[in-house]
Design a protein around this motif. Sequence first.
Motif, short mmCIF file in Angstrom:
data_model
loop_
_atom_site.label_atom_id
_atom_site.label_comp_id
_atom_site.label_asym_id
_atom_site.label_seq_id
_atom_site.Cartn_x
_atom_site.Cartn_y
_atom_site.Cartn_z
N LEU A 104 0.84 -1.20 0.00
CA LEU A 104 0.00 0.00 0.00
C LEU A 104 0.87 1.25 0.00
O LEU A 104 0.60 2.21 -0.73
N ASN A 109 -0.72 4.62 -1.10
CA ASN A 109 -1.84 4.65 -0.14
C ASN A 109 -1.27 4.60 1.28
O ASN A 109 -1.45 3.63 2.01
N GLU A 112 -3.66 4.30 4.62
CA GLU A 112 -4.16 2.95 4.83
C GLU A 112 -3.02 2.00 5.18
O GLU A 112 -3.22 1.05 5.95
N ASN A 141 4.20 7.98 5.31
CA ASN A 141 3.01 8.80 5.58
C ASN A 141 3.39 10.15 6.19
O ASN A 141 2.54 10.88 6.68
N ARG A 295 -8.57 5.44 -8.66
CA ARG A 295 -8.43 5.67 -7.23
C ARG A 295 -7.04 6.20 -6.86
O ARG A 295 -6.72 6.31 -5.68
N TYR A 296 -6.23 6.56 -7.83
CA TYR A 296 -4.87 7.04 -7.55
C TYR A 296 -4.91 8.57 -7.44
O TYR A 296 -5.04 9.27 -8.45
#
Length: 378
Positions: A104, A109, A112, A141, A295-296
Amino acid sequence: MYLRSYARQKQKRTLRIVWLLLAIAALLLMLVYIRQRYPTWFGPPEADTLPTESEAQRTAQEFLAIADAALDVGNLTAAMQACEQAVAADPENALAYARWAKLLALNGNTAEAVVRAQQAVTLAPDNPEALTAYAMALDWNGQSSEAIEAALQVIERAPTYAPAYAYLAAAYAETNRLDLALETIQQALDLDPNSVDVLMNAGFVYEMLGQYERAIELYQQAIAVQPWRHLYVKIAQNLRVLGRFEEAEAVLQEAAQVDPLSAQPLDELGRTAFLREEYERAIAYYKQGIETDPRYPATYAHLGTAYYVRRNYETAIEYLEQAVSLGMSTEEVYYLLGLSYVFLENCEKGVPWLERALQVNPNSVPAQQGLELCAAAR
């Protein structure tokens, strides 16, 4: 003549209806027979027919094997999907969560990824792979300080686990502790010079040091181990810094072939064209990326930026807001949204976005300038 033709057609329709009714009746009789002969087909399975825990575990392992095979050919998207299926097959499998989290993060992502890595650590609090996945997810992140703490905990428990040193080095580099990053990545290389995680993070450390040629060499070595799509992208990004745009495009085309379901190579191709001020080509690549993976979020942000540069503020807002809805929360996205509204003389909607940019970076010059324009317009 018309009446006779109509009568014949009516007779044919009547016959078809009769045959249809007969067929339905035969089907119903067959279903009744099957229900009586094989009752378990129509109801919940008996308790002794449910899969055992070992069978569920074996299924998860099969999915993880599929993920490994996908990684061997560089297809991160397929590997990520296989890890998600592994978790569905066995929700207690810590390694499935850890590997899903890692993929992910590699796929962008990151929020998530942190959640899934936390689940891995909850299930296996002493497992080095789970703990390292958590450190990686935190760092990617934007939580580098927390990532350093997590990676140090791994090293304390497993002092020879090379990936932990590698992701610790990356987190040091993110926090501008470059001497410590260089020392730590060398420890990782000494422990395992053939680890794709180690080589990837070594490339990143040298990239942060501004040694782009060395970074490219290390990313190429990592590709020789496992040709991850992300590694091609990193090479292309370094080639762009060196002004070698044609080579960067060629590498990104390879990345698109390695992982055809990912929007990232197309997004980076768009970015390469954008940096060369080839805005039409950039927009075409970005739109292709959105078609490939809707979804990117980065592709929406970059497409919005391209429209902003061309002063098409209405369309820029559309794509930038879509990026935010998919999880983008960067200073640039916020101030571009705010300025787009400001230039459309709609400070009421623009100011909140500019304020959000300042929350991310209190020294954001574009956000401050936007607020000044709105203040002057009152």
